[in-house]
Structures are given as structure tokens and as C-alpha cells.
Design an enzyme around this catalytic site. Structure first.
Site, PDB file in Angstrom:
ATOM      1  N   ILE A   1      26.451  27.736   7.952  1.00 28.60           N
ATOM      2  CA  ILE A   1      27.156  28.973   7.594  1.00 28.60           C
ATOM      3  C   ILE A   1      27.156  29.943   8.776  1.00 28.60           C
ATOM      4  CG2 ILE A   1      27.337  30.869   5.931  1.00 28.60           C
ATOM      5  CD1 ILE A   1      25.756  29.147   3.945  1.00 28.60           C
TER       6      ILE A   1
ATOM      7  N   THR B   1      16.414  23.978  15.094  1.00 32.46           N
ATOM      8  CA  THR B   1      15.690  22.968  14.336  1.00 32.46           C
ATOM      9  C   THR B   1      16.655  21.793  14.152  1.00 32.46           C
ATOM     10  OG1 THR B   1      16.534  23.693  12.180  1.00 32.46           O
ATOM     11  CG2 THR B   1      14.539  24.808  13.016  1.00 32.46           C
TER      12      THR B   1
ATOM     13  N   PHE C   1      20.697  34.600   8.773  1.00 38.53           N
ATOM     14  CA  PHE C   1      21.032  33.305   8.169  1.00 38.53           C
ATOM     15  C   PHE C   1      19.896  32.303   8.384  1.00 38.53           C
ATOM     16  CE2 PHE C   1      25.225  35.038   9.244  1.00 38.53           C
ATOM     17  CZ  PHE C   1      25.994  34.729   8.125  1.00 38.53           C
TER      18      PHE C   1
ATOM     19  N   ALA D   1      17.019  29.985   8.275  1.00 42.71           N
ATOM     20  CA  ALA D   1      16.169  29.573   7.152  1.00 42.71           C
ATOM     21  C   ALA D   1      15.996  28.063   7.188  1.00 42.71           C
ATOM     22  CB  ALA D   1      16.812  29.970   5.821  1.00 42.71           C
TER      23      ALA D   1
ATOM     24  N   THR E   1      20.206  33.681  -1.703  1.00 47.56           N
ATOM     25  CA  THR E   1      20.905  32.591  -2.396  1.00 47.56           C
ATOM     26  C   THR E   1      20.869  32.798  -3.908  1.00 47.56           C
ATOM     27  OG1 THR E   1      20.679  30.241  -2.983  1.00 47.56           O
ATOM     28  CG2 THR E   1      18.727  31.298  -2.138  1.00 47.56           C
ATOM     29  N   ASP E   2      21.834  32.196  -4.608  1.00 39.35           N
ATOM     30  CA  ASP E   2      21.821  32.275  -6.075  1.00 39.35           C
ATOM     31  C   ASP E   2      20.650  31.489  -6.662  1.00 39.35           C
ATOM     32  OD1 ASP E   2      22.731  29.671  -5.613  1.00 39.35           O
ATOM     33  OD2 ASP E   2      24.405  29.780  -7.022  1.00 39.35           O
ATOM     34  N   GLU E   3      20.001  30.654  -5.833  1.00 39.95           N
ATOM     35  CA  GLU E   3      18.909  29.823  -6.365  1.00 39.95           C
ATOM     36  C   GLU E   3      17.675  30.657  -6.724  1.00 39.95           C
ATOM     37  OE1 GLU E   3      18.404  25.998  -4.562  1.00 39.95           O
ATOM     38  OE2 GLU E   3      20.477  25.961  -3.845  1.00 39.95           O
TER      39      GLU E   3
ATOM     40  N   TYR F   1      11.922  26.027  -1.899  1.00 39.30           N
ATOM     41  CA  TYR F   1      13.013  26.689  -1.162  1.00 39.30           C
ATOM     42  C   TYR F   1      13.394  27.991  -1.856  1.00 39.30           C
ATOM     43  CZ  TYR F   1      17.874  27.827   0.017  1.00 39.30           C
ATOM     44  OH  TYR F   1      19.029  28.505   0.356  1.00 39.30           O
TER      45      TYR F   1
ATOM     46  N   LYS G   1      12.960  31.854  -0.506  1.00 36.23           N
ATOM     47  CA  LYS G   1      14.109  32.744  -0.343  1.00 36.23           C
ATOM     48  C   LYS G   1      13.934  34.005  -1.194  1.00 36.23           C
ATOM     49  CE  LYS G   1      17.453  32.263   1.664  1.00 36.23           C
ATOM     50  NZ  LYS G   1      17.813  32.656   3.072  1.00 36.23           N
TER      51      LYS G   1
ATOM     52  N   LYS H   1      23.192  17.667   2.790  1.00 30.15           N
ATOM     53  CA  LYS H   1      23.646  18.327   1.568  1.00 30.15           C
ATOM     54  C   LYS H   1      24.685  17.456   0.857  1.00 30.15           C
ATOM     55  CE  LYS H   1      21.277  22.183   2.414  1.00 30.15           C
ATOM     56  NZ  LYS H   1      21.432  22.792   3.679  1.00 30.15           N
TER      57      LYS H   1
HETATM   58  P1  NAD Z   1      21.367  25.396   7.832  1.00 36.24           P
HETATM   59  O1  NAD Z   1      20.120  24.662   7.492  1.00 36.24           O
HETATM   60  O2  NAD Z   1      22.615  24.621   8.114  1.00 36.24           O
HETATM   61  O3  NAD Z   1      21.095  26.297   9.121  1.00 36.24           O
HETATM   62  C1  NAD Z   1      19.925  27.023   9.302  1.00 36.24           C
HETATM   63  C2  NAD Z   1      19.889  27.515  10.752  1.00 36.24           C
HETATM   64  O4  NAD Z   1      18.703  28.306  10.919  1.00 36.24           O
HETATM   65  C3  NAD Z   1      19.825  26.385  11.778  1.00 36.24           C
HETATM   66  O5  NAD Z   1      20.693  26.684  12.855  1.00 36.24           O
HETATM   67  C4  NAD Z   1      18.382  26.401  12.241  1.00 36.24           C
HETATM   68  O6  NAD Z   1      18.203  25.942  13.568  1.00 36.24           O
HETATM   69  C5  NAD Z   1      18.028  27.877  12.099  1.00 36.24           C
HETATM   70  N1  NAD Z   1      16.597  28.119  11.912  1.00 36.24           N
HETATM   71  C6  NAD Z   1      15.763  27.517  11.016  1.00 36.24           C
HETATM   72  N2  NAD Z   1      14.516  28.011  11.154  1.00 36.24           N
HETATM   73  C7  NAD Z   1      14.559  28.944  12.134  1.00 36.24           C
HETATM   74  C8  NAD Z   1      13.604  29.808  12.726  1.00 36.24           C
HETATM   75  N3  NAD Z   1      12.324  29.795  12.318  1.00 36.24           N
HETATM   76  N4  NAD Z   1      14.006  30.652  13.687  1.00 36.24           N
HETATM   77  C9  NAD Z   1      15.312  30.664  14.112  1.00 36.24           C
HETATM   78  N5  NAD Z   1      16.244  29.858  13.609  1.00 36.24           N
HETATM   79  C10 NAD Z   1      15.883  29.009  12.632  1.00 36.24           C
HETATM   80  O7  NAD Z   1      21.574  26.432   6.657  1.00 36.24           O
HETATM   81  P2  NAD Z   1      22.916  26.999   6.012  1.00 36.24           P
HETATM   82  O8  NAD Z   1      23.355  26.102   4.930  1.00 36.24           O
HETATM   83  O9  NAD Z   1      23.852  27.359   7.107  1.00 36.24           O
HETATM   84  O10 NAD Z   1      22.373  28.329   5.333  1.00 36.24           O
HETATM   85  C11 NAD Z   1      22.303  29.547   6.052  1.00 36.24           C
HETATM   86  C12 NAD Z   1      21.691  30.622   5.179  1.00 36.24           C
HETATM   87  O11 NAD Z   1      22.477  30.787   3.995  1.00 36.24           O
HETATM   88  C13 NAD Z   1      20.281  30.294   4.707  1.00 36.24           C
HETATM   89  O12 NAD Z   1      19.524  31.465   4.733  1.00 36.24           O
HETATM   90  C14 NAD Z   1      20.478  29.810   3.277  1.00 36.24           C
HETATM   91  O13 NAD Z   1      19.330  30.069   2.493  1.00 36.24           O
HETATM   92  C15 NAD Z   1      21.647  30.665   2.844  1.00 36.24           C
HETATM   93  N6  NAD Z   1      22.506  30.082   1.804  1.00 36.24           N
HETATM   94  C16 NAD Z   1      23.018  28.832   1.960  1.00 36.24           C
HETATM   95  C17 NAD Z   1      23.870  28.310   0.986  1.00 36.24           C
HETATM   96  C18 NAD Z   1      24.487  26.938   1.145  1.00 36.24           C
HETATM   97  O14 NAD Z   1      25.184  26.473   0.238  1.00 36.24           O
HETATM   98  N7  NAD Z   1      24.300  26.250   2.260  1.00 36.24           N
HETATM   99  C19 NAD Z   1      24.189  29.071  -0.152  1.00 36.24           C
HETATM  100  C20 NAD Z   1      23.637  30.365  -0.278  1.00 36.24           C
HETATM  101  C21 NAD Z   1      22.803  30.847   0.712  1.00 36.24           C
HETATM  102  P1  TYD Z   2      22.454  20.203  -2.561  1.00 36.40           P
HETATM  103  O1  TYD Z   2      23.659  20.022  -1.704  1.00 36.40           O
HETATM  104  O2  TYD Z   2      21.152  19.696  -2.063  1.00 36.40           O
HETATM  105  O3  TYD Z   2      22.381  21.761  -2.922  1.00 36.40           O
HETATM  106  P2  TYD Z   2      21.383  22.521  -3.971  1.00 36.40           P
HETATM  107  O4  TYD Z   2      20.658  23.491  -3.093  1.00 36.40           O
HETATM  108  O5  TYD Z   2      22.302  23.175  -4.932  1.00 36.40           O
HETATM  109  O6  TYD Z   2      20.476  21.570  -4.623  1.00 36.40           O
HETATM  110  O7  TYD Z   2      22.726  19.507  -3.970  1.00 36.40           O
HETATM  111  C1  TYD Z   2      23.816  19.899  -4.793  1.00 36.40           C
HETATM  112  C2  TYD Z   2      23.723  19.121  -6.091  1.00 36.40           C
HETATM  113  O8  TYD Z   2      23.888  17.725  -5.795  1.00 36.40           O
HETATM  114  C3  TYD Z   2      22.370  19.238  -6.777  1.00 36.40           C
HETATM  115  O9  TYD Z   2      22.546  19.233  -8.173  1.00 36.40           O
HETATM  116  C4  TYD Z   2      21.636  17.985  -6.349  1.00 36.40           C
HETATM  117  C5  TYD Z   2      22.753  16.969  -6.229  1.00 36.40           C
HETATM  118  N1  TYD Z   2      22.524  15.903  -5.217  1.00 36.40           N
HETATM  119  C6  TYD Z   2      22.585  14.554  -5.612  1.00 36.40           C
HETATM  120  O10 TYD Z   2      22.846  14.233  -6.788  1.00 36.40           O
HETATM  121  N2  TYD Z   2      22.341  13.597  -4.666  1.00 36.40           N
HETATM  122  C7  TYD Z   2      22.038  13.912  -3.366  1.00 36.40           C
HETATM  123  O11 TYD Z   2      21.804  12.977  -2.553  1.00 36.40           O
HETATM  124  C8  TYD Z   2      21.998  15.284  -2.983  1.00 36.40           C
HETATM  125  C9  TYD Z   2      21.670  15.668  -1.578  1.00 36.40           C
HETATM  126  C10 TYD Z   2      22.246  16.249  -3.949  1.00 36.40           C
END
Ligand code: NAD
Ligand code: TYD
Length: 350
Positions: free
Chosen positions: A21, A45, A87, A89, A131-133, A155, A159, A194
């Protein structure tokens, strides 16, 4: 308090800007505000990919390779920045079940280090991307921002800690914090651990798609560009310090439905599906009510799921050079640990 905010000509710190993101946000911010300068602080990471930021010039972006838990790195990166978005995390639920300590470290302690420096510097806005989680599973209805937090994975709990710590810095020190709680994102550059990118890339290679449990777990799916646009709106919106905003698409789908859509788009058979042993503590459903965001700022998501998911699948088809190297190395070991010994509960017959 209603001081006008504008990132025009300003330095904006984006932590975790090499992740999924974060990198989409950096590209979007610079496309919309070519006169802003972004500083990315990222520890690179496994999830942080330097190539996610390729194509940006030094005049637009400064990359600082460092950790949000390191006060020196944070001070270097935050120098001259008025706007901060966190961001950074550890972001994957399954990994948090394996190694919860890393999550507490980055997602809670890291927020503390950032908030301390932001307070010292006197930033104009600090967005904590939560996050909504944090609401835990929502079996009925839609969580509003005033719902009790009930995180159920390491997680989500980490958060929630970072989310409330940032809020506490507003209440206690007046740090101009805004907290956002977004639903599941999909889009380009998502790390293939994911659901969507894992299933798309596995399906392209004719590998099995591991559906946890009965595949009935539902999430609300938002295109990453809509999430980024909501954050850009909140970054400059006046008078919302101390507020929390849900961000969602109101587009709920269960895992089986989304899997069917991906297979259809890729023209691959349903026989790739394997029902496998469930994730421990697997949250049945998340669903946010994001009407506050619309009411206060006028923001609504623009990308409908059908278009967004098709474009996402096309991106992965066109960018094998991005994900193939990732799926080697660290990812391979992770995949073997996570799925290698997992009990298969059922298959789909041809
Ligand atoms: P991601 O895992 O793809 O990216 C995380 C980034 O943070 C990476 O570039 C990593 O190198 C960096 N990072 C991790 N630990 C670090 C540290 N200690 N210091 C500096 N950098 C560090 O994650 P994402 O899916 O892009 O999510 C970004 C943010 O959005 C997170 O905070 C996550 O909780 C939040 N979020 C994600 C989703 C989703 O669907 N992916 C939904 C809601 C909220
Ligand atoms: P994920 O992308 O890990 O996000 P979330 O943080 O919402 O858990 O998973 C999305 C949904 O998909 C969740 O219900 C778990 C499911 N899932 C599978 O069924 N198989 C998989 O291998 C993964 C990664 C997720």
C-alpha cells in the site's frame, strides 16, 4: 485548530513506502501533487521491495533505509517533514501466528518511536494507518468507529496497540493524529503471501489454491488506489485531529467467491482448489461502516470490484518479472512451512 493543511511543496514522510500500500500511495501522491517531496523510511523486510519505487526521481523522493524502531533513523527521515503517514508494519496474520514478537515490536513499539519524534518535530498531521481487523470478527452488522476493539490475532492486537497509542499521543500531547481503519486491499504490487496475489500467481502456474476451512470467511474488498485516495483526502482535511475513520468498499465477498472470480479471469479450472486446515482463530467476517468518512469529507470509493480485480489480475499477468523472483528464496521457505504439512480436507472434482 482549523489550520489549512496543504502538502503542496512540502516534505511528506511515508514509512513502509516500499511495501504494497505504501508504494502505491507514494506513486499516487506524486502523480497528484508533483510539487511535493516524499521521504520513504523502510527497513526492506521480506515485504519491502525497493523496485516498488522504481521510476521515481531523486527530486521527488528520498529513500531512507531504516527501521521505525530506531530513533536515529526516524529522526533522520522525519527531518523537515510536516506530514507523516505510518504504513510500516508486519502485516500478515499467518506470520503473526508464527512469530508474534516481530509484530509487537514494529506495530506497537515502532509507533511509539515515530510518535515521539513527531511530537519533538511538531508535525502538522500524523496518520496512523490501522486496520478493520482491530474490531475483531463482525458476525452481524457493520463496525462503526466507536465500537469496542476486540482483536483476535497477534497481528490485529498489535495494530490495535499502535492505533490506540497514536490516539493517546493526541489526547496527552496534542500530536495531530488521525487514525484510519481500512478493509482488505487488493491491487498491483501486493506481496504474494496474501489471498489475491497468492491465488493469482499459483493459478498462473497451475498450482493448488489452498482455501482455509470451508471458504466462507468474508472480507470487504477495496482497491488500493481508493484506499490511497481516501488517505490523501484525510492528509489535508482540516479539523479532524484525534478522529478515527473507517475506510471500506461495502463490497463483501467470501473466499470461495473471490477464488471463483480469479479462476474465471485466468481461465483456470476449479479443480485447482484444495480445502485445507483452517487458520487458528480465523475471523469469520470483517465489515466496516465507512459512512463517517463520506459524511465528513465527501470521499467515496471510485473503483468497482469487477474492474479493479480484472486490472489486478492483468497486472500480475504482465509483471511476472516482479513476482517470480519473490516466489523464490524466503517466500519458498515460508510457503513450505505454512502449507507443506497442512492437512488437505477436500478437493473439487472435475
Ligand atoms: P506490506 O507488508 O506489504 O508492507 C509493509 C512495509 O513495511 C514493507 O515495505 C516493510 O519493509 C516495511 N516495514 C516492516 N517493518 C518495518 C520496520 N520495523 N521499519 C520500517 N519499515 C518496516 O503491508 P501492506 O499490505 O502494504 O500494509 C501497509 C499498512 O496498511 C500496514 O500498516 C497494514 O497494517 C495496513 N493495512 C493493510 C491492509 C491490507 O489489506 N493489506 C488493510 C488495512 C490496513
Ligand atoms: P489474507 O489475504 O491473509 O487477509 P486477512 O488479513 O483478511 O486474513 O486472507 C484473506 C482471506 O483469505 C482470509 O479469510 C483467509 C483466507 N485465505 C485462505 O483461505 N487461504 C490462503 O492461503 C490465504 C493466504 C488466505
Amino acid at each position: 485548530m482549523n489550520e489549512p493543511l496543504s502538502i503542496a511543496g512540502r516534505r511528506v514522510l511515508v514509512t513502509g513506502g516500499a511495501g504494497f500500500i505504501g508504494s502505491n500511495f507514494v506513486h499516487r501522491l506524486l502523480a497528484k501533487h508533483p510539487d511535493a517531496h516524499v521521504v520513504v523510511l523502510d527497513a526492506l523486510t521480506y515485504a519491502g521491495r525497493r523496485e516498488n519505487l522504481h521510476g521515481l526521481r531523486d527530486t521527488q523522493m528520498t529513500f531512507v533505509h531504516g527501521d521505525i524502531r530506531d530513533p536515529e533513523a526516524v529522526a533522520t527521515a522525519m527531518q523537515g517533514c510536516d506530514y507523516v503517514l505510518n504504513f510500516a508494519a508486519e502485516s500478515h496474520v499467518d506470520r503473526s501466528i508464527e512469530t508474534p514478537g516481530d509484530f509487537i515490536q514494529t506495530d506497537v513499539y515502532g509507533v511509539f518511536v515515530l510518535a515521539e519524534e513527531a511530537r519533538r518535530v511538531g508535525v502538522k498531521r500524523f496518520i496512523q494507518v490501522s486496520t478493520d481487523e482491530v474490531y475483531g470478527e463482525v458476525l452481524e452488522g457493520h463496525s462503526t468507529e466507536d465500537w469496542a476493539l476486540n482483536p483476535r490475532s497477534p497481528y490485529a492486537a498489535s495494530k490495535a496497540g499502535g492505533d490506540r497509542l497514536a490516539y493517546a499521543y493526541w489526547c496527552t500531547y496534542g500530536l495531530p493524529v488521525v487514525v484510519t481503519r481500512c478493509s482488505n486491499n487488493y491491487g498491483p504490487r501486493q506481496y504474494p503471501e496474501k489471498l489475491v496475489p497468492l491465488f493469482v500467481t499459483n493459478a498462473i502456474d497451475g498450482e493448488m489454491l489452498p482455501v482455509y476451512g470451508n471458504g466462507k470467511n468474508t472480507r470487504d474488498w477495496l482497491h488500493v488506489d481508493d484506499h490511497c485516495d481516501a488517505l490523501l483526502t484525510l492528509l489535508e482535511f482540516p479539523g479532524i485531529e484525534g478522529e478515527t475513520f473507517n475506510i471500506g468498499a461495502q463490497h463483501e465477498l467470501d473466499v470461495l467467491t473471490i477464488t471463483g472470480t480469479l479462476l474465471e479471469l485466468l481461465n483456470k479450472p476449479k479443480t485447482l482448489i484444495r480445502y485445507v486446515e483452517d487458520r487458528p482463530g480465523h475471523d469469520r467476517r470483517y465489515a466496516v461502516d465507512s459512512s463517517k468518512l463520506t459524511r465528513v469529507t465527501g470521499f467515496t470509493p471510485k473503483i468497482d470490484f469487477k474492474t479493479g480485480i480484472r486490472q489486478t489480475v492483468e497486472w500480475f499477468q504482465a509483471n511476472e518479472s516482479w513476482w517470480r523472483p519473490i516466489k523464490q528464496g524466503e517466500f519458498r521457505e515460508y510457503y513450505e512451512r505454512m502449507y507443506g504439512q497442512r492437512k488437505v480436507l477436500g478437493e473439487v472434482k472435475a
